[in-house]
Design a protein around this motif. Structure first.
Motif, PDB file in Angstrom:
ATOM      1  N   SER A 135     -15.665 -21.139 -33.726  1.00 55.13           N
ATOM      2  CA  SER A 135     -15.698 -20.464 -32.424  1.00 55.13           C
ATOM      3  C   SER A 135     -15.287 -21.414 -31.293  1.00 55.13           C
ATOM      4  N   LEU A 194     -23.576 -25.065 -39.681  1.00 53.07           N
ATOM      5  CA  LEU A 194     -23.615 -24.824 -38.225  1.00 53.07           C
ATOM      6  C   LEU A 194     -22.423 -25.508 -37.550  1.00 53.07           C
ATOM      7  N   GLN A 223     -19.544 -23.331 -38.057  1.00 53.03           N
ATOM      8  CA  GLN A 223     -19.659 -22.178 -37.150  1.00 53.03           C
ATOM      9  C   GLN A 223     -19.154 -22.541 -35.751  1.00 53.03           C
ATOM     10  N   GLN A 224     -19.556 -23.736 -35.265  1.00 53.61           N
ATOM     11  CA  GLN A 224     -19.111 -24.183 -33.939  1.00 53.61           C
ATOM     12  C   GLN A 224     -17.601 -24.423 -33.937  1.00 53.61           C
ATOM     13  N   MET A 274     -26.741 -19.446 -45.742  1.00 56.09           N
ATOM     14  CA  MET A 274     -25.445 -19.514 -45.057  1.00 56.09           C
ATOM     15  C   MET A 274     -24.331 -19.180 -46.063  1.00 56.09           C
TER      16      MET A 274
END
Ligand code: NDP
Length: 449
Positions: free
Chosen positions: A390, A383, A386-387, A123
């Motif tokens: 977005s 993660l 990332q959430q 990542m």
């Protein structure tokens, strides 16, 4: 110097000279350098370009005063730290530790480890770590909140979604992240979810982040078992600690058919012949904030508490040290071996001493280092970022599947890299080399900065 070629020994000497009294940091650097001999031999550009020397020097180290008022009205002073170690792959990323043992050497060891761990996840995250010598144990919620607010009042100016993204570690769980995020939001007047990870589900957190480090360690161990055609089914497992990592490791082992028969805290360990009741353990540790001795009392028959000695005396097939650094030494390793233990995977950061690692690997025990085995926590933090970016939130099942996939990927990358360098089955070399090459290549591409 034993185990290091001349160029690497010179770098290590410089680290010792420039970072006096920081034993844990020296240990972490040496552990990585010991694996890099074959890499430097094959790719001399890494040594010639000073990329390894640069890697050993944090990009930025912040130390600050944390004044706060306790419940009796007395002013307390703690010391806060944030070491922003390497940002070649992305914003600094790594947890905050609140424990009385915290000093610069601990934060630097953890930050250094974090660089390679984060690289291994694949990542886009750099390495950092922070914390304080504040001890949340025995403090009221109000005291913990005032401490966290005072800590963030300084830290906020150094962090941000694109700069540095802290999370939890020892002594920093959901409660502390809540108070820290609240103060960040208040000071900046911005709802920047991506600035901290490990948040609650109703305010920007990710499913599975709480469970991720423990679950991930067990997924990694499951891959080791699979590689020799085995599974957790019927295996007896010892897990040290009883905090975030330990609890969710225990939960996942039971889901996969293994039996965890012992866990611990810093006051001793509990043996439960019927398998640790993880819901009871959660109640004792997470809700009552009590000790494992109380677990044994509440559990009754079949469970007993041992206040002295070492949890590693309990016979097991698999051992997962999930408490703290240097908690498993060469004597403990010898005991595990003589009791038939075949796998040791580090859920904690650097819980096995270098002598313990040598003892285990010389005896043919499969050994998974923390920077690979416990990388599921930070991977799920990525993660979560990332959430947040977005403005989305994923289901538990989807997030867990991503975590499992990432852990399989890390496992395979360690083995493939170890094979490539003629060290089959050596997870330590595989993790160190694979983690290093990705960061080193990025540093070379970005120039001397
Ligand atoms: P917690 O604070 O939730 O739990 C820590 C556990 O370890 C407690 O049971 C604690 O017992 C025990 N412990 C701590 N210090 C000592 C000590 N000096 N001697 C004996 N036992 C001790 O922390 P975590 O579970 O989050 O972290 C555990 C390890 O995992 C650490 O090494 C951490 O760096 C690592 N880690 C954590 C990640 C995460 O996502 N949380 C991610 C990757 C690694 P007591 O209550 O008595 O202090």
């Amino acid at each position: 110097m034993a185990g290091l070629d001349d160029k690497l020994a010179e770098i290590y000497d410089e680290v010792l000279r420039r970072n006096t009294g920081e034993a844990e940091f020296h240990q972490a650097v040496r552990e990585v350098l010991t694996s890099l001999g074959p890499v430097v031999a094959k790719h001399p550009q890494y040594a010639d370009s000073a990329v390894i020397r640069r890697l050993c020097e944090p990009e930025r180290q912040i130390i600050f005063r944390v004044p706060w008022v306790d419940d009796t009205g007395t002013v307390q002073i703690n010391r806060g730290f944030r070491v922003e170690f390497n940002s070649a792959l992305g914003p600094y990323k790594g947890g905050l530790r609140f424990h009385p043992s915290v000093y610069l050497g601990i934060v630097k060891f953890l930050g250094f480890e974090q660089i390679f761990k984060n690289s291994l996840t694949g990542m886009p995250i750099g390495g950092g770590k922070g914390g304080s010598d504040f001890d949340p144990k025995g403090r009221s919620d109000g005291e913990v909140m005032r401490f966290c607010q005072a800590f963030m009042t300084e830290l906020y100016r150094h962090i941000g979604e694109y700069t540095d993204v802290p999370a939890g570690d020892i002594g920093v769980g959901g409660r502390e992240i809540g108070y820290l995020f609240g103060q960040y939001k208040r000071i900046t007047n911005r709802y920047e979810s991506g600035t901290l990870t490990g948040k609650g589900l109703t305010w920007g957190g990710s499913q599975v982040r709480t469970e991720a480090t423990g679950y991930g360690t067990v997924y990694f161990t499951d891959e080791i078992l699979r590689a020799s055609g085995e599974s957790f089914d019927g295996k007896r497992v010892t897990v040290s600690g009883s905090g975030n990592v330990a609890i969710y490791a225990i939960e996942k082992i039971h889901q996969l058919g293994g039996a965890v028969i012992a866990c611990s805290d810093s006051d001793g360990y509990v043996v439960d012949d019927n398998g640790i009741d993880v819901e009871l353990l959660k109640d004792v540790k997470q809700h009552r904030r009590a000790r494992v001795a109380e677990y044994a009392e509440l559990r009754g028959q079949g469970a007993h508490h041992v206040g002295t000695g070492s949890i590693w005396e309990v016979p097991c097939d698999i051992a997962l040290p999930c408490a703290t650094q240097n908690e498993l030494d060469a004597d403990d390793a010898a005991k595990l071996i003589s009791n038939g233990c075949g796998i040791v995977a580090e859920g904690a950061n650097m819980p096995c001493t270098p002598a313990a690692v040598r003892t285990l690997t010389d005896a043919g025990v499969a050994f998974a280092p923390g920077k690979a085995a416990n990388a599921g926590g930070v991977a799920t933090s990525a993660l979560e970022m990332q959430q947040n970016a977005s403005r989305d939130s994923w289901t538990f099942e989807h997030t867990e599947e991503r975590l499992a996939e990432i852990m399989r990927g890390i496992h395979d990358r360690c083995l493939e890299t170890a094979d490539e360098y003629g060290l089959p089955g050596n997870y330590v070399a595989g993790a160190n080399i694979a983690g290093f090459i990705q960061v080193a290549d990025a540093m070379l591409a970005l120039g001397v900065i």
